[in-house]
Design a protein around this motif. Structure first.
Motif, PDB file in Angstrom:
ATOM      1  N   ILE A   1       0.985  -1.305   0.038  1.00  0.00           N
ATOM      2  CA  ILE A   1       0.112  -0.056   0.146  1.00  0.00           C
ATOM      3  C   ILE A   1       0.660   1.175  -0.048  1.00  0.00           C
ATOM      4  CG2 ILE A   1      -1.612   1.354   1.260  1.00  0.00           C
ATOM      5  CD1 ILE A   1      -2.677  -1.243   2.375  1.00  0.00           C
ATOM      6  N   GLY A   2       1.685   1.231   1.031  1.00  0.00           N
ATOM      7  CA  GLY A   2       3.031   2.323   1.087  1.00  0.00           C
ATOM      8  C   GLY A   2       3.486   2.103   2.126  1.00  0.00           C
ATOM      9  N   TRP A   3       4.344   3.402   2.462  1.00  0.00           N
ATOM     10  CA  TRP A   3       5.055   3.469   3.878  1.00  0.00           C
ATOM     11  C   TRP A   3       5.198   5.005   4.089  1.00  0.00           C
ATOM     12  CZ3 TRP A   3       9.598   6.260   3.185  1.00  0.00           C
ATOM     13  CH2 TRP A   3      10.191   6.188   2.001  1.00  0.00           C
ATOM     14  N   ASP A   4       5.388   5.059   5.634  1.00  0.00           N
ATOM     15  CA  ASP A   4       5.162   6.445   6.112  1.00  0.00           C
ATOM     16  C   ASP A   4       6.423   6.593   7.167  1.00  0.00           C
ATOM     17  OD1 ASP A   4       2.774   7.422   4.883  1.00  0.00           O
ATOM     18  OD2 ASP A   4       1.702   5.841   6.422  1.00  0.00           O
ATOM     19  N   GLU A   5       7.001   7.614   6.983  1.00  0.00           N
ATOM     20  CA  GLU A   5       7.880   8.052   8.141  1.00  0.00           C
ATOM     21  C   GLU A   5       7.148   8.477   9.303  1.00  0.00           C
ATOM     22  OE1 GLU A   5      11.081  11.644   9.089  1.00  0.00           O
ATOM     23  OE2 GLU A   5      10.491  11.347   6.902  1.00  0.00           O
ATOM     24  N   CYS A   6       7.489   7.577  10.684  1.00  0.00           N
ATOM     25  CA  CYS A   6       6.780   7.730  11.743  1.00  0.00           C
ATOM     26  C   CYS A   6       7.488   9.132  12.405  1.00  0.00           C
ATOM     27  CB  CYS A   6       7.204   6.683  12.647  1.00  0.00           C
ATOM     28  SG  CYS A   6       6.354   5.152  11.999  1.00  0.00           S
ATOM     29  N   GLU A   7       6.938   9.535  13.598  1.00  0.00           N
ATOM     30  CA  GLU A   7       7.397  10.528  14.102  1.00  0.00           C
ATOM     31  C   GLU A   7       8.484  10.210  15.386  1.00  0.00           C
ATOM     32  OE1 GLU A   7       4.824  12.123  17.643  1.00  0.00           O
ATOM     33  OE2 GLU A   7       3.477  11.164  16.026  1.00  0.00           O
ATOM     34  N   PHE A   8       8.853   8.945  15.320  1.00  0.00           N
ATOM     35  CA  PHE A   8       9.987   8.563  16.398  1.00  0.00           C
ATOM     36  C   PHE A   8      11.340   8.274  15.819  1.00  0.00           C
ATOM     37  CE2 PHE A   8       5.769   7.534  17.838  1.00  0.00           C
ATOM     38  CZ  PHE A   8       5.433   8.100  18.982  1.00  0.00           C
ATOM     39  N   THR A   9      12.166   8.234  16.652  1.00  0.00           N
ATOM     40  CA  THR A   9      13.439   7.676  16.261  1.00  0.00           C
ATOM     41  C   THR A   9      13.719   6.479  17.510  1.00  0.00           C
ATOM     42  OG1 THR A   9      14.709   9.669  15.511  1.00  0.00           O
ATOM     43  CG2 THR A   9      16.361   8.122  16.319  1.00  0.00           C
ATOM     44  N   ILE A  10      13.999   5.200  16.895  1.00  0.00           N
ATOM     45  CA  ILE A  10      13.875   4.322  17.947  1.00  0.00           C
ATOM     46  C   ILE A  10      14.981   3.465  17.910  1.00  0.00           C
ATOM     47  CG2 ILE A  10      11.323   3.997  18.092  1.00  0.00           C
ATOM     48  CD1 ILE A  10      11.665   1.564  16.093  1.00  0.00           C
ATOM     49  N   GLU A  11      15.322   2.754  18.949  1.00  0.00           N
ATOM     50  CA  GLU A  11      16.333   1.548  19.121  1.00  0.00           C
ATOM     51  C   GLU A  11      15.915   0.531  18.013  1.00  0.00           C
ATOM     52  OE1 GLU A  11      18.508   1.264  22.963  1.00  0.00           O
ATOM     53  OE2 GLU A  11      16.532   1.228  23.384  1.00  0.00           O
ATOM     54  N   MET A  12      16.729   0.085  17.177  1.00  0.00           N
ATOM     55  CA  MET A  12      16.661  -1.107  16.224  1.00  0.00           C
ATOM     56  C   MET A  12      17.779  -2.152  16.418  1.00  0.00           C
ATOM     57  SD  MET A  12      15.211   0.753  12.880  1.00  0.00           S
ATOM     58  CE  MET A  12      13.693   2.033  12.731  1.00  0.00           C
ATOM     59  N   TYR A  13      17.313  -3.109  15.912  1.00  0.00           N
ATOM     60  CA  TYR A  13      18.069  -4.574  15.822  1.00  0.00           C
ATOM     61  C   TYR A  13      18.017  -5.123  14.711  1.00  0.00           C
ATOM     62  CZ  TYR A  13      17.321  -3.329  21.006  1.00  0.00           C
ATOM     63  OH  TYR A  13      17.321  -2.846  22.104  1.00  0.00           O
ATOM     64  N   ASP A  14      19.047  -6.253  14.466  1.00  0.00           N
ATOM     65  CA  ASP A  14      18.978  -6.865  13.054  1.00  0.00           C
ATOM     66  C   ASP A  14      19.419  -8.236  13.526  1.00  0.00           C
ATOM     67  OD1 ASP A  14      18.668  -7.496  10.566  1.00  0.00           O
ATOM     68  OD2 ASP A  14      19.931  -6.061   9.879  1.00  0.00           O
ATOM     69  N   LEU A  15      19.299  -9.268  12.760  1.00  0.00           N
ATOM     70  CA  LEU A  15      19.669 -10.621  12.703  1.00  0.00           C
ATOM     71  C   LEU A  15      20.653 -11.033  11.832  1.00  0.00           C
ATOM     72  CD1 LEU A  15      16.456 -12.163  13.563  1.00  0.00           C
ATOM     73  CD2 LEU A  15      17.930 -11.078  15.006  1.00  0.00           C
ATOM     74  N   HIS A  16      21.456 -12.002  11.867  1.00  0.00           N
ATOM     75  CA  HIS A  16      22.422 -12.687  10.794  1.00  0.00           C
ATOM     76  C   HIS A  16      21.821 -13.944  10.738  1.00  0.00           C
ATOM     77  CE1 HIS A  16      25.908 -14.412   9.092  1.00  0.00           C
ATOM     78  NE2 HIS A  16      25.529 -13.387   8.181  1.00  0.00           N
ATOM     79  N   VAL A  17      21.151 -14.528   9.523  1.00  0.00           N
ATOM     80  CA  VAL A  17      20.837 -15.842   9.364  1.00  0.00           C
ATOM     81  C   VAL A  17      21.649 -16.190   8.132  1.00  0.00           C
ATOM     82  CG1 VAL A  17      18.910 -17.125   9.154  1.00  0.00           C
ATOM     83  CG2 VAL A  17      18.448 -15.099  10.258  1.00  0.00           C
ATOM     84  N   PRO A  18      22.590 -17.059   8.391  1.00  0.00           N
ATOM     85  CA  PRO A  18      23.404 -17.433   7.100  1.00  0.00           C
ATOM     86  C   PRO A  18      22.820 -18.342   6.214  1.00  0.00           C
ATOM     87  CG  PRO A  18      24.704 -18.113   9.049  1.00  0.00           C
ATOM     88  CD  PRO A  18      23.241 -17.372   9.615  1.00  0.00           C
ATOM     89  N   ASP A  19      21.850 -18.904   6.786  1.00  0.00           N
ATOM     90  CA  ASP A  19      21.080 -20.098   5.775  1.00  0.00           C
ATOM     91  C   ASP A  19      19.715 -19.314   5.073  1.00  0.00           C
ATOM     92  OD1 ASP A  19      20.081 -22.188   4.524  1.00  0.00           O
ATOM     93  OD2 ASP A  19      19.722 -23.302   6.219  1.00  0.00           O
ATOM     94  N   GLY A  20      19.933 -18.675   3.802  1.00  0.00           N
ATOM     95  CA  GLY A  20      19.273 -17.992   3.162  1.00  0.00           C
ATOM     96  C   GLY A  20      19.245 -16.595   3.327  1.00  0.00           C
ATOM     97  N   ASN A  21      20.130 -16.002   4.222  1.00  0.00           N
ATOM     98  CA  ASN A  21      20.256 -14.670   4.438  1.00  0.00           C
ATOM     99  C   ASN A  21      19.082 -13.819   4.472  1.00  0.00           C
ATOM    100  OD1 ASN A  21      23.173 -14.620   4.413  1.00  0.00           O
ATOM    101  ND2 ASN A  21      22.984 -14.933   2.381  1.00  0.00           N
ATOM    102  N   CYS A  22      17.665 -14.070   5.009  1.00  0.00           N
ATOM    103  CA  CYS A  22      16.532 -13.705   5.311  1.00  0.00           C
ATOM    104  C   CYS A  22      15.746 -14.453   6.643  1.00  0.00           C
ATOM    105  CB  CYS A  22      15.776 -13.448   3.940  1.00  0.00           C
ATOM    106  SG  CYS A  22      15.528 -15.372   3.321  1.00  0.00           S
ATOM    107  N   TYR A  23      15.021 -13.577   6.806  1.00  0.00           N
ATOM    108  CA  TYR A  23      14.142 -14.319   7.822  1.00  0.00           C
ATOM    109  C   TYR A  23      12.650 -13.586   7.614  1.00  0.00           C
ATOM    110  CZ  TYR A  23      15.527 -10.189  10.362  1.00  0.00           C
ATOM    111  OH  TYR A  23      15.833  -8.847  10.669  1.00  0.00           O
ATOM    112  N   VAL A  24      11.348 -14.216   8.428  1.00  0.00           N
ATOM    113  CA  VAL A  24      10.074 -13.571   8.497  1.00  0.00           C
ATOM    114  C   VAL A  24       9.920 -12.687   9.709  1.00  0.00           C
ATOM    115  CG1 VAL A  24       7.623 -14.149   8.645  1.00  0.00           C
ATOM    116  CG2 VAL A  24       9.082 -15.506   7.139  1.00  0.00           C
TER     117      VAL A  24
END
Length: 173
Positions: free
Chosen positions: A98-121
């Motif tokens: 549909i689209g994406w919007d900028e939120c009014e917040f700056t938040i703490e973010m995290y990420d994962l490393h998944v070597p088998d497939g390099n992606c996750y749900v």
């Protein structure tokens, strides 16, 4: 979505990983082991909205499987086709943005490393494994700090005295 805990936030997953838990997460290869979890700092928050009512909060550079390729959020447009996961039927399917919007917040973010497939749900949406960028930035930061603490960094790295040094951080995903 994790095999051990069901639906939890990525922050909770990060904490459990660093407490020593072994975590498996879903991707197109099945249940795959998370090899690392990264804290990526405070970032501007954006919300991606899909036609099937799914949504996800992420950074502007986060990649999603759109139109048969990995695309950063900044380049995703309404009507693009995005890959999702149906938790009830345990199958992947495509839906539209549909689209994406900028939120009014700056938040703490995290990420994962998944070597088998390099992606996750995440939130039912197939997302890219972006940990390499975070790791590259941490390595660059460490090297830069090390350079600042030396009397003559060029000499330390085997270069001629007082020669300028450039640091590049390149991460391919």
């Amino acid at each position: 979505m994790t095999r051990e805990y069901g639906h939890i936030t990525i922050e909770e997953l990060y904490n459990k990983f660093h407490e020593g838990d072994i975590i498996y997460i879903r991707n197109e290869n099945g249940w795959v082991k998370v090899s690392n979890a990264f804290y990526t700092g405070f970032k501007k928050q954006y919300r991606l909205l899909l036609s099937d009512k799914k949504w996800i909060d992420c950074s502007i550079e986060h990649k999603f499987y759109v139109n048969e390729g990995w695309v950063p959020l900044v380049y995703i447009k309404p009507g693009d086709v995005i890959r999702c996961f149906d938790i009830i039927y345990q199958t992947f399917y495509d839906t539209t943005v549909i689209g994406w919007d900028e939120c009014e917040f700056t938040i703490e973010m995290y990420d994962l490393h998944v070597p088998d497939g390099n992606c996750y749900v995440a939130n039912g949406i197939l997302t890219h494994n972006s940990g390499k960028t975070a790791l590259g930035a941490k390595i660059c930061g460490f090297e830069f700090f090390k350079l600042l603490s030396l009397d003559d960094p060029a000499e330390h790295y085997g270069l001629m005295k007082h020669q300028p040094i450039a640091i590049n951080c390149v991460a391919a995903s």
